[in-house]
Design a protein around this motif. Structure first.
Motif, PDB file in Angstrom:
ATOM      1  N   ASP A 115       0.584  -1.357   0.283  1.00 21.25           N
ATOM      2  CA  ASP A 115       0.514  -0.022   0.081  1.00 21.25           C
ATOM      3  C   ASP A 115       0.596   1.460  -0.015  1.00 21.25           C
ATOM      4  O   ASP A 115       0.128   2.568  -0.102  1.00 21.25           O
ATOM      5  CB  ASP A 115      -0.822   0.154   1.024  1.00 21.25           C
ATOM      6  N   LYS A 116       2.014   1.750  -0.266  1.00 18.74           N
ATOM      7  CA  LYS A 116       3.068   2.555  -0.267  1.00 18.74           C
ATOM      8  C   LYS A 116       3.932   2.298  -1.347  1.00 18.74           C
ATOM      9  O   LYS A 116       4.626   3.055  -1.454  1.00 18.74           O
ATOM     10  CB  LYS A 116       3.823   2.438   1.266  1.00 18.74           C
ATOM     11  N   ILE A 117       3.447   1.708  -2.144  1.00 21.27           N
ATOM     12  CA  ILE A 117       4.439   0.990  -3.729  1.00 21.27           C
ATOM     13  C   ILE A 117       2.660   1.882  -4.495  1.00 21.27           C
ATOM     14  O   ILE A 117       1.908   1.525  -4.150  1.00 21.27           O
ATOM     15  CB  ILE A 117       4.184   0.206  -3.861  1.00 21.27           C
ATOM     16  N   TYR A 118       3.590   2.878  -5.228  1.00 20.01           N
ATOM     17  CA  TYR A 118       2.376   3.176  -6.588  1.00 20.01           C
ATOM     18  C   TYR A 118       4.299   3.645  -7.388  1.00 20.01           C
ATOM     19  O   TYR A 118       5.217   3.898  -7.387  1.00 20.01           O
ATOM     20  CB  TYR A 118       2.358   4.875  -6.126  1.00 20.01           C
ATOM     21  N   PHE A 119       2.780   3.602  -8.528  1.00 19.09           N
ATOM     22  CA  PHE A 119       4.307   3.730  -9.921  1.00 19.09           C
ATOM     23  C   PHE A 119       3.846   4.638 -10.622  1.00 19.09           C
ATOM     24  O   PHE A 119       2.137   5.078 -10.649  1.00 19.09           O
ATOM     25  CB  PHE A 119       4.090   2.625 -11.005  1.00 19.09           C
ATOM     26  N   LYS A 120       4.240   5.958 -11.429  1.00 18.87           N
ATOM     27  CA  LYS A 120       4.382   6.730 -12.006  1.00 18.87           C
ATOM     28  C   LYS A 120       4.722   6.610 -13.025  1.00 18.87           C
ATOM     29  O   LYS A 120       6.362   6.676 -13.126  1.00 18.87           O
ATOM     30  CB  LYS A 120       4.114   8.121 -10.859  1.00 18.87           C
ATOM     31  N   GLU A 121       4.170   6.710 -14.216  1.00 23.57           N
ATOM     32  CA  GLU A 121       5.601   6.575 -15.813  1.00 23.57           C
ATOM     33  C   GLU A 121       6.768   5.581 -15.612  1.00 23.57           C
ATOM     34  O   GLU A 121       6.476   4.249 -16.158  1.00 23.57           O
ATOM     35  CB  GLU A 121       5.676   8.255 -16.218  1.00 23.57           C
ATOM     36  N   ASP A 122       7.803   6.286 -15.561  1.00 18.76           N
ATOM     37  CA  ASP A 122       8.763   5.066 -15.660  1.00 18.76           C
ATOM     38  C   ASP A 122       9.580   4.973 -14.357  1.00 18.76           C
ATOM     39  O   ASP A 122      10.883   4.626 -13.617  1.00 18.76           O
ATOM     40  CB  ASP A 122       9.805   5.210 -16.498  1.00 18.76           C
ATOM     41  N   ASN A 125       8.109   4.280  -6.487  1.00 17.54           N
ATOM     42  CA  ASN A 125       8.293   4.984  -5.470  1.00 17.54           C
ATOM     43  C   ASN A 125       8.020   3.542  -4.353  1.00 17.54           C
ATOM     44  O   ASN A 125       7.233   3.401  -3.449  1.00 17.54           O
ATOM     45  CB  ASN A 125       7.288   5.990  -4.774  1.00 17.54           C
ATOM     46  N   LEU A 126       9.041   3.578  -3.290  1.00 18.84           N
ATOM     47  CA  LEU A 126       9.176   2.578  -2.301  1.00 18.84           C
ATOM     48  C   LEU A 126       9.695   3.357  -0.971  1.00 18.84           C
ATOM     49  O   LEU A 126      10.237   4.033  -0.987  1.00 18.84           O
ATOM     50  CB  LEU A 126       9.986   1.383  -3.060  1.00 18.84           C
ATOM     51  N   GLU A 127       8.769   2.852  -0.180  1.00 20.46           N
ATOM     52  CA  GLU A 127       9.138   3.006   1.140  1.00 20.46           C
ATOM     53  C   GLU A 127      10.313   3.342   1.971  1.00 20.46           C
ATOM     54  O   GLU A 127      11.410   2.442   1.600  1.00 20.46           O
ATOM     55  CB  GLU A 127       8.198   2.882   2.590  1.00 20.46           C
ATOM     56  N   LYS A 128      10.869   4.778   1.985  1.00 15.99           N
ATOM     57  CA  LYS A 128      12.030   4.735   3.231  1.00 15.99           C
ATOM     58  C   LYS A 128      13.560   4.885   1.806  1.00 15.99           C
ATOM     59  O   LYS A 128      14.766   4.760   1.996  1.00 15.99           O
ATOM     60  CB  LYS A 128      12.999   4.323   3.875  1.00 15.99           C
ATOM     61  N   ILE A 129      12.945   4.674   0.789  1.00 16.22           N
ATOM     62  CA  ILE A 129      14.396   4.522  -0.222  1.00 16.22           C
ATOM     63  C   ILE A 129      13.677   5.733  -1.561  1.00 16.22           C
ATOM     64  O   ILE A 129      15.092   6.149  -1.979  1.00 16.22           O
ATOM     65  CB  ILE A 129      14.128   2.714  -1.004  1.00 16.22           C
ATOM     66  N   GLY A 130      12.594   6.118  -2.241  1.00 16.27           N
ATOM     67  CA  GLY A 130      12.154   6.276  -2.723  1.00 16.27           C
ATOM     68  C   GLY A 130      11.844   6.685  -4.517  1.00 16.27           C
ATOM     69  O   GLY A 130      11.903   5.249  -4.645  1.00 16.27           O
ATOM     70  N   LYS A 131      12.020   7.168  -4.837  1.00 23.60           N
ATOM     71  CA  LYS A 131      11.768   6.958  -6.067  1.00 23.60           C
ATOM     72  C   LYS A 131      12.813   6.105  -7.239  1.00 23.60           C
ATOM     73  O   LYS A 131      13.483   6.743  -6.810  1.00 23.60           O
ATOM     74  CB  LYS A 131      11.347   8.403  -6.995  1.00 23.60           C
ATOM     75  N   VAL A 132      12.228   5.272  -7.429  1.00 22.36           N
ATOM     76  CA  VAL A 132      13.192   4.153  -8.558  1.00 22.36           C
ATOM     77  C   VAL A 132      12.934   4.325  -9.836  1.00 22.36           C
ATOM     78  O   VAL A 132      11.905   3.547  -9.800  1.00 22.36           O
ATOM     79  CB  VAL A 132      14.015   3.019  -7.734  1.00 22.36           C
ATOM     80  N   LYS A 133      14.219   4.804 -10.741  1.00 20.95           N
ATOM     81  CA  LYS A 133      13.443   3.764 -11.773  1.00 20.95           C
ATOM     82  C   LYS A 133      13.389   2.702 -12.414  1.00 20.95           C
ATOM     83  O   LYS A 133      13.860   1.364 -11.644  1.00 20.95           O
ATOM     84  CB  LYS A 133      14.754   4.644 -13.593  1.00 20.95           C
ATOM     85  N   TYR A 134      12.765   2.559 -13.247  1.00 11.34           N
ATOM     86  CA  TYR A 134      12.196   1.124 -13.826  1.00 11.34           C
ATOM     87  C   TYR A 134      12.093   0.271 -14.959  1.00 11.34           C
ATOM     88  O   TYR A 134      11.299   1.633 -15.550  1.00 11.34           O
ATOM     89  CB  TYR A 134      11.017   0.946 -12.888  1.00 11.34           C
ATOM     90  N   LYS A 135      12.445  -0.283 -15.582  1.00  9.16           N
ATOM     91  CA  LYS A 135      11.308  -0.913 -16.994  1.00  9.16           C
ATOM     92  C   LYS A 135      10.724  -1.923 -17.167  1.00  9.16           C
ATOM     93  O   LYS A 135      11.240  -3.105 -16.279  1.00  9.16           O
ATOM     94  CB  LYS A 135      12.796  -1.192 -17.506  1.00  9.16           C
ATOM     95  N   ALA A 136       9.147  -2.306 -17.498  1.00  9.65           N
ATOM     96  CA  ALA A 136       8.831  -3.805 -17.007  1.00  9.65           C
ATOM     97  C   ALA A 136       9.033  -4.151 -18.233  1.00  9.65           C
ATOM     98  O   ALA A 136       8.882  -4.189 -19.316  1.00  9.65           O
ATOM     99  CB  ALA A 136       7.236  -2.904 -17.129  1.00  9.65           C
ATOM    100  N   ASP A 137       9.336  -6.190 -17.751  1.00  7.30           N
ATOM    101  CA  ASP A 137       9.425  -6.837 -18.662  1.00  7.30           C
ATOM    102  C   ASP A 137       8.086  -7.632 -18.875  1.00  7.30           C
ATOM    103  O   ASP A 137       7.686  -8.502 -17.908  1.00  7.30           O
ATOM    104  CB  ASP A 137      10.691  -7.869 -17.927  1.00  7.30           C
ATOM    105  N   TYR A 138       8.276  -7.450 -19.809  1.00  7.88           N
ATOM    106  CA  TYR A 138       5.901  -8.464 -19.970  1.00  7.88           C
ATOM    107  C   TYR A 138       6.528  -9.693 -20.874  1.00  7.88           C
ATOM    108  O   TYR A 138       7.153  -9.629 -21.839  1.00  7.88           O
ATOM    109  CB  TYR A 138       5.452  -7.816 -20.916  1.00  7.88           C
TER     110      TYR A 138
END
Length: 138
Positions: A115-122, A125-138
């Motif tokens: 409930d503390k994780i949310y995705f925005k564009e790329d 947001n991880l709790e206590k870590i901050g906004k981390v870039k990611y790429k989805a693997d489909y």
């Protein structure tokens, strides 16, 4: 319908350090709780509940020399206690006794509250870590 998502994280060096702090703290709390359980069983002949261990953890965090536990998410630390409780349940159902975790043999992982994780564009947001870039693997 439940949907799974596989992503690849691209953390900065500082975020990577925070992730490893979470991993190490989770392993530390698991080993600390296992030692507490063994000590309590020798003294009183019964095991501590997850709630009792959580209260002991709060006291430990306030102790001098353990303030570094505040640098990581409390949910991560509580999940280590829940993992130990699952290991004890498995032990009573016929598996082996829970073992202490080591850096060399343990899989590097940590828990983050969904409930503390949310995705925005790329970024995620991880709790206590901050906004981390990611790429989805489909």
């Amino acid at each position: 319908m439940i949907r799974g998502l596989i992503i690849r994280l691209y953390p900065t060096k500082q975020q990577e350090v925070l992730m490893y702090k979470h991993i190490g703290s989770m392993r530390f709390v698991y080993n600390w709780a296992l030692a507490k359980q063994i000590e309590n069983y020798k003294k009183y002949g019964k095991r501590l509940s997850v709630t009792e261990l959580g209260k002991e953890l709060t006291k430990l965090k306030k102790t001098e020399g353990y303030k570094w536990l505040y640098e990581v998410s409390n949910a991560t630390l509580k999940e280590a206690i829940r993992d130990l409780d699952k290991a004890y349940e498995n032990f009573f159902n016929g598996s082996g006794f829970p073992k202490f975790k080591s850096k060399k043999k343990s899989e590097p992982k940590f828990y983050s509250r969904y409930d503390k994780i949310y995705f925005k564009e790329d970024v995620v947001n991880l709790e206590k870590i901050g906004k981390v870039k990611y790429k989805a693997d489909y």
